[in-house]
Design a protein around this motif. Structure first.
Motif, PDB file in Angstrom:
ATOM      1  N   LEU B  34      34.622  27.972  25.138  1.00 49.31           N
ATOM      2  CA  LEU B  34      35.817  28.668  25.592  1.00 49.31           C
ATOM      3  C   LEU B  34      35.443  29.606  26.720  1.00 49.31           C
ATOM      4  CD1 LEU B  34      37.190  29.450  22.057  1.00 49.31           C
ATOM      5  CD2 LEU B  34      38.299  27.927  23.703  1.00 49.31           C
ATOM      6  N   PHE B  35      36.373  29.740  27.668  1.00 54.00           N
ATOM      7  CA  PHE B  35      36.107  30.548  28.854  1.00 54.00           C
ATOM      8  C   PHE B  35      37.340  31.382  29.208  1.00 54.00           C
ATOM      9  CE2 PHE B  35      32.399  27.983  30.078  1.00 54.00           C
ATOM     10  CZ  PHE B  35      32.675  26.778  29.467  1.00 54.00           C
ATOM     11  N   TRP B  36      37.075  32.500  29.849  1.00 53.41           N
ATOM     12  CA  TRP B  36      38.113  33.229  30.554  1.00 53.41           C
ATOM     13  C   TRP B  36      37.718  33.257  32.032  1.00 53.41           C
ATOM     14  CZ3 TRP B  36      42.831  34.881  29.273  1.00 53.41           C
ATOM     15  CH2 TRP B  36      43.155  34.984  27.908  1.00 53.41           C
ATOM     16  N   TYR B  37      38.682  32.851  32.865  1.00 50.30           N
ATOM     17  CA  TYR B  37      38.492  32.888  34.302  1.00 50.30           C
ATOM     18  C   TYR B  37      39.482  33.882  34.896  1.00 50.30           C
ATOM     19  CZ  TYR B  37      35.598  28.645  34.353  1.00 50.30           C
ATOM     20  OH  TYR B  37      34.596  27.735  34.160  1.00 50.30           O
ATOM     21  N   LYS B  38      39.039  34.525  35.963  1.00 49.50           N
ATOM     22  CA  LYS B  38      39.876  35.449  36.717  1.00 49.50           C
ATOM     23  C   LYS B  38      40.167  34.825  38.068  1.00 49.50           C
ATOM     24  CE  LYS B  38      39.376  39.981  38.978  1.00 49.50           C
ATOM     25  NZ  LYS B  38      38.463  41.147  39.159  1.00 49.50           N
ATOM     26  N   GLN B  39      41.432  34.889  38.482  1.00 50.66           N
ATOM     27  CA  GLN B  39      41.793  34.415  39.811  1.00 50.66           C
ATOM     28  C   GLN B  39      42.522  35.536  40.548  1.00 50.66           C
ATOM     29  OE1 GLN B  39      44.755  31.221  40.388  1.00 50.66           O
ATOM     30  NE2 GLN B  39      43.374  30.251  41.882  1.00 50.66           N
ATOM     31  N   PRO B  40      41.802  36.289  41.377  1.00 51.39           N
ATOM     32  CA  PRO B  40      42.430  37.384  42.138  1.00 51.39           C
ATOM     33  C   PRO B  40      43.307  36.815  43.251  1.00 51.39           C
ATOM     34  CG  PRO B  40      40.128  37.116  42.758  1.00 51.39           C
ATOM     35  CD  PRO B  40      40.381  36.157  41.634  1.00 51.39           C
ATOM     36  N   PRO B  41      43.954  37.672  44.008  1.00 55.77           N
ATOM     37  CA  PRO B  41      44.814  37.190  45.104  1.00 55.77           C
ATOM     38  C   PRO B  41      44.111  36.264  46.100  1.00 55.77           C
ATOM     39  CG  PRO B  41      45.304  39.472  44.654  1.00 55.77           C
ATOM     40  CD  PRO B  41      44.108  39.116  43.799  1.00 55.77           C
TER      41      PRO B  41
END
Lengths: 117, 116
Positions: B34-41
């Motif tokens: 399982l992963f959490w990804y961040k996608q900024p602007p």
């Protein structure tokens, strides 16, 4: 390490023309590369998976003749959108897989914004 | 088929406070990641944290930690001491077992706003 580049970052083309997007793993060899499409305010949708030297595996509903994928080397995969139409306008993201421990860790490129006029 | 559900389309947090983003998934497999990804602007996908299903201990990366409840198929992300730079879309993702052959399955995302 584990840097993935995409070129171009933005492209505008006329309807009916073809556009090629390059995805490169800069400091590692990627046995597998992935192509995603992302519509505004939506999640990433996997389009296809490609392995070096073999044909890409396309997800259901993705037209393989419209979205041509070539994975010619362990560091380069290309996505060509053929006969582009306005509905192909989207944000395209590639990722490159590198084996980590017991799974294929994906490293993402910065994406390409395609606008078809 | 595996699915990933993020039930919070948007969340807001005050700077320096703590926020928890929810994620549930559905699978019949026992081995997965399982992963959490961040996608900024900028839209660059950034890996925030990963969890191996076989590990009981919750993963932690500085201000980011997870609450992994395998039986409940829940994988929430806690961000402590929130900073303005944490504002982004956050995607929970599931990688089927035998990792090398599977594809990432993403949730729909949660847009996090950080108020100064």
């Amino acid at each position: 390490g584990a840097v993935v580049s995409q070129h171009p970052s933005r492209v505008i083309c006329k309807s009916g023309t073809s556009v090629k997007i390059e995805c490169r793993s800069l400091d590692f060899q990627a046995t597998t590369m992935f192509w995603y499409r992302q519509f505004p305010k939506q999640s990433l949708m996997l389009m296809a998976t490609s392995n070096e030297g073999s044909k890409a595996t396309y997800e259901q509903g993705v037209e393989k003749d419209k979205f041509l994928i070539n994975h010619a080397s362990l560091t380069l995969s290309t996505l060509t959108v053929t006969s582009a139409h306005p509905e192909d306008s989207s944000f395209y993201i590639c990722s490159a897989g590198r084996y980590h421990s017991s799974y294929n860790e994906q490293f993402f490129g910065p994406g390409t914004r395609l606008t078809v006029l | 088929a595996q699915t990933v559900t993020q039930s919070q389309p948007e969340m807001s947090v005050q700077e320096a406070e703590t926020v928890t983003l929810s994620c549930t998934y559905d699978t019949s497999e026992s081995d997965y990641y399982l992963f959490w990804y961040k996608q900024p602007p900028s839209r660059q996908m950034i890996l925030v944290i990963r969890q191996e299903a076989y590990k009981q201990q919750n993963a932690t990366e500085n201000r980011f930690s997870v609450n992994f409840q395998k039986a409940a198929k829940s994988f929430s992300l806690k961000i402590s001491d929130s900073q303005l730079g944490d504002a982004a879309m956050y995607f929970c993702a599931f990688l089927p077992g035998g990792g090398s052959q599977g594809n990432l399955i993403f949730g729909k995302g949660t847009k996090l706003s950080v108020k100064p």
